[in-house]
Design a protein around this motif. Structure first.
Motif, PDB file in Angstrom:
ATOM      1  N   TYR A  46     -16.990  -2.759  15.827  1.00  0.00           N
ATOM      2  CA  TYR A  46     -16.890  -3.771  16.749  1.00  0.00           C
ATOM      3  C   TYR A  46     -17.913  -2.964  18.145  1.00  0.00           C
ATOM      4  O   TYR A  46     -18.427  -2.171  18.539  1.00  0.00           O
ATOM      5  N   VAL A  47     -18.849  -4.212  18.875  1.00  0.00           N
ATOM      6  CA  VAL A  47     -19.778  -3.896  19.873  1.00  0.00           C
ATOM      7  C   VAL A  47     -19.638  -3.917  21.033  1.00  0.00           C
ATOM      8  O   VAL A  47     -19.220  -5.841  20.542  1.00  0.00           O
ATOM      9  N   ALA A  78     -17.205   2.435  16.407  1.00  0.00           N
ATOM     10  CA  ALA A  78     -17.583   1.212  17.417  1.00  0.00           C
ATOM     11  C   ALA A  78     -18.747   1.811  18.453  1.00  0.00           C
ATOM     12  O   ALA A  78     -18.771   2.936  18.463  1.00  0.00           O
ATOM     13  N   VAL A  79     -19.430   0.921  19.436  1.00  0.00           N
ATOM     14  CA  VAL A  79     -20.406   0.771  19.905  1.00  0.00           C
ATOM     15  C   VAL A  79     -20.073   0.074  21.318  1.00  0.00           C
ATOM     16  O   VAL A  79     -19.763  -0.623  21.443  1.00  0.00           O
ATOM     17  N   ILE A  80     -20.732   0.878  22.365  1.00  0.00           N
ATOM     18  CA  ILE A  80     -20.719   0.322  23.814  1.00  0.00           C
ATOM     19  C   ILE A  80     -22.186   0.552  24.414  1.00  0.00           C
ATOM     20  O   ILE A  80     -22.450   1.477  24.383  1.00  0.00           O
ATOM     21  N   ASP A 100      -7.953  11.647  21.742  1.00  0.00           N
ATOM     22  CA  ASP A 100      -8.952  12.619  20.770  1.00  0.00           C
ATOM     23  C   ASP A 100      -9.161  11.436  20.621  1.00  0.00           C
ATOM     24  O   ASP A 100      -9.008  11.060  19.358  1.00  0.00           O
ATOM     25  N   MET A 101      -9.904  10.491  20.993  1.00  0.00           N
ATOM     26  CA  MET A 101     -10.941  10.062  20.731  1.00  0.00           C
ATOM     27  C   MET A 101     -12.369  10.305  20.815  1.00  0.00           C
ATOM     28  O   MET A 101     -12.820  11.019  22.371  1.00  0.00           O
ATOM     29  N   LYS A 102     -13.449  10.823  19.690  1.00  0.00           N
ATOM     30  CA  LYS A 102     -14.875  11.044  20.477  1.00  0.00           C
ATOM     31  C   LYS A 102     -15.541   9.951  20.310  1.00  0.00           C
ATOM     32  O   LYS A 102     -15.584   9.973  20.056  1.00  0.00           O
ATOM     33  N   LEU A 103     -16.149  10.520  21.788  1.00  0.00           N
ATOM     34  CA  LEU A 103     -17.284   9.410  22.433  1.00  0.00           C
ATOM     35  C   LEU A 103     -18.541  10.054  22.239  1.00  0.00           C
ATOM     36  O   LEU A 103     -19.043  11.773  22.947  1.00  0.00           O
ATOM     37  N   ARG A 104     -19.544   9.561  21.872  1.00  0.00           N
ATOM     38  CA  ARG A 104     -21.186  10.297  21.744  1.00  0.00           C
ATOM     39  C   ARG A 104     -22.121   9.717  22.737  1.00  0.00           C
ATOM     40  O   ARG A 104     -22.376   8.256  22.194  1.00  0.00           O
ATOM     41  N   CYS A 143     -16.530   6.331  19.203  1.00  0.00           N
ATOM     42  CA  CYS A 143     -17.766   5.449  19.744  1.00  0.00           C
ATOM     43  C   CYS A 143     -19.031   5.802  20.215  1.00  0.00           C
ATOM     44  O   CYS A 143     -18.635   7.468  20.696  1.00  0.00           O
ATOM     45  N   LEU A 144     -19.797   5.533  19.725  1.00  0.00           N
ATOM     46  CA  LEU A 144     -20.978   5.922  20.519  1.00  0.00           C
ATOM     47  C   LEU A 144     -20.870   4.777  21.751  1.00  0.00           C
ATOM     48  O   LEU A 144     -21.312   3.808  21.921  1.00  0.00           O
ATOM     49  N   ILE A 145     -22.119   5.654  22.737  1.00  0.00           N
ATOM     50  CA  ILE A 145     -22.106   5.006  23.976  1.00  0.00           C
ATOM     51  C   ILE A 145     -23.335   4.749  24.217  1.00  0.00           C
ATOM     52  O   ILE A 145     -24.031   5.652  23.832  1.00  0.00           O
TER      53      ILE A 145
END
Length: 505
Positions: free
Chosen positions: A479-480, A427-429, A409-413, A386-388
């Motif tokens: 999703y966004v 996905a994007v937040i 185990d989720m990669k967040l950037r 997910c991109l934040i």
């Protein structure tokens, strides 16, 4: 005229493991002197550039050393180099300008890339200590700064975010001056235009800002001249003059320009000067919907009116997106097309996702609670990347200080929206979509003063912020998730919320 054999050449069947679509192939085999490829989000922009170079070398038998490929950042240049199998010149505009100067034995000491920012920061701090200038700055924020006490320590601490944004606006303004080949004498023209404004308060606000900007820019020029340096923009302008007087020492039959929507006047002048000298062919690729670098001098008209600036030209559109769902594209297109000063276009997708854009309402008291609940929800969907995105770094720091971590185990950037351009994720937040001065849209970044001073034809309200939001929406493969303040709902959310799903978590 494109022949069937050209369009169906076998080299198009495997470009870095992908087969090119018909729109990409038509653009690549074009025989026009100048070509603009309008490449929508996720439509294979880089792939098209790589294929164009392969076509020139393998089919047209062009010497790789006669091909110049330009982009705007070292990261973009390195990305292109990794995908190419030929030894061609792939440069930033700064590197190209530096090579021209070196080839012609013109030597200057180059100021560091943060020299302007450092100088502005240094003098701005001094102005905050001076009551005369401090009043000018506070006048800009008179609806937001209510303190009658001008104690500098209190003011600086309480309104640090506002002052930081004001300083960034000065940097943006000076960059626009330099990248539009304007000089310090143009300042007087700005003041003349300001006199025609009907609002007295706006006149005073603009005048106060211009005085501070002028003083800081004057200091900057004195600093850089006294140290016998030139900055990167000066280097590009100087390279154009050197080519006019001494010519080019390297021959380029083809000039390929990546991210052309970010072109500035001084960069355009350099390209046109080289083209005139060498009779080069131009192949430019970009997307005006993603023009988000006005703060570094980009001039959108050079993209929108490509045929005006380059004769014997053709414009091609890449219509297929391989990233976003058709449902997301429909919403994003509805949103971005509200600004009429753009090239009208539509993207096509074979992917379908019901309600790809989801809205999460928060209040200041439950912001972090909602954020971590959202991460749990995304994880439950089986998404592990997910991109934040925040409009500014402050938005990111509110939820977490680290820019990259593993959640379960989720990669967040974590990135600003500007930094996310060209990227994609499962996905994007998008954080903190709020209706406030430094929210999203950021009301300072699209200050009307920019239009007043630079005769900007892109005058739609928050035009660049709108494009920035479009970039945020189109980073996703699925999703966004849009986090918006329940009590200060962003105007952008209001425009699209009836086409989205509200997520209650």
């Amino acid at each position: 005229m494109q022949t069937s054999d050209e369009l169906n050449n076998n080299i198009f069947l495997d470009i870095n493991g992908y087969k090119l679509d018909l729109d990409q192939r038509k653009a690549i085999v074009s025989s026009a002197k100048n070509n603009l490829v309008v490449a929508g989000a996720g439509s294979g922009k880089t792939l098209t550039i790589v294929a164009k170079i392969k076509y020139l070398v393998e089919v047209k038998k062009v010497n790789p050393k006669e091909i110049l490929c330009l982009s705007f950042t070292n990261e973009a240049v390195n990305n292109l180099k990794e995908r190419l199998n030929y030894d061609i010149d792939v440069f930033t505009f700064h590197k190209l300008a530096l090579n021209i100067l070196k080839d012609n034995h013109v030597f200057y000491q180059i100021a560091s890339s943060d020299y302007l920012e450092y100088t502005v920061s240094e003098y701005f701090e001094g102005f905050l200590e001076d009551n005369k200038y401090l009043k000018y700055i506070i006048n800009y924020f008179k609806y937001y700064i209510k303190d009658k006490d001008l104690d500098i320590k209190i003011i600086k601490t309480k309104y640090n975010k506002l002052f930081s944004s004001y300083k960034n606006l000065i940097i943006k303004f000076i960059n626009k001056i330099k990248c539009n080949n304007q000089t310090i004498t143009d300042f007087h023209n700005y003041l003349k235009r300001n006199k025609w404004l009907l609002s007295k308060s706006l006149k005073e606000k603009n005048k106060d800002f211009l005085i501070i900007m002028f003083e800081i820019y004057r200091f900057y020029l004195e600093e850089i001249n006294s140290s016998c340096k030139i900055d990167f923009d000066m280097m590009i302008s100087l390279a154009s003059e050197v080519v006019k007087k001494k010519g080019m020492k390297r021959y380029y039959k083809y000039i390929i320009i990546d991210e052309y929507q970010d072109i500035s006047l001084i960069r355009y002048n350099l390209i046109k000067t080289i083209q005139k000298e060498l009779d080069s062919n131009i192949f430019a690729v970009g997307d005006d919907f993603q023009s988000i670098y006005a703060f570094s001098g980009s001039t959108l008209e050079l993209f929108i009116k490509f045929k005006k600036y380059f004769k014997d030209s053709k414009i091609f559109y890449l219509k297929n997106t391989y990233r976003n769902s058709r449902e997301l594209i429909k919403i994003a297109n509805y949103f971005i097309h509200k600004n009429p000063y753009q090239l009208s276009k539509k993207l096509i997708s074979s992917k379908s996702i019901k309600f790809p854009i989801k809205i999460i309402y928060f209040t200041r008291s439950n912001y972090q609670y909602k954020f971590f609940n959202l991460l749990e929800y995304i994880y439950s969907l089986g998404i592990r990347e997910c991109l934040i995105l925040g409009r500014c770094n402050h938005d990111i720091n509110v939820v977490l200080k680290d820019k990259e971590l593993v959640y379960k185990d989720m990669k967040l950037r974590f990135l600003t929206v500007h930094s996310s351009k060209g990227l994609e994720s499962e996905a994007v937040i998008v954080l903190n979509l709020s209706d406030e001065l430094l929210g999203f849209p950021n009301k300072m970044e699209d200050d009307p003063l920019i239009n007043l001073c630079f005769k900007n034809k892109d005058k739609y309200l928050y035009a660049e912020e709108r494009r920035l939001f479009y970039v945020a929406l189109t980073r996703t493969l699925n999703y966004v998730f849009l986090m918006t303040n329940k009590n200060q709902e962003s105007m952008f959310i209001k425009e699209i919320k009836y086409r989205c799903e509200v997520l209650d978590i």
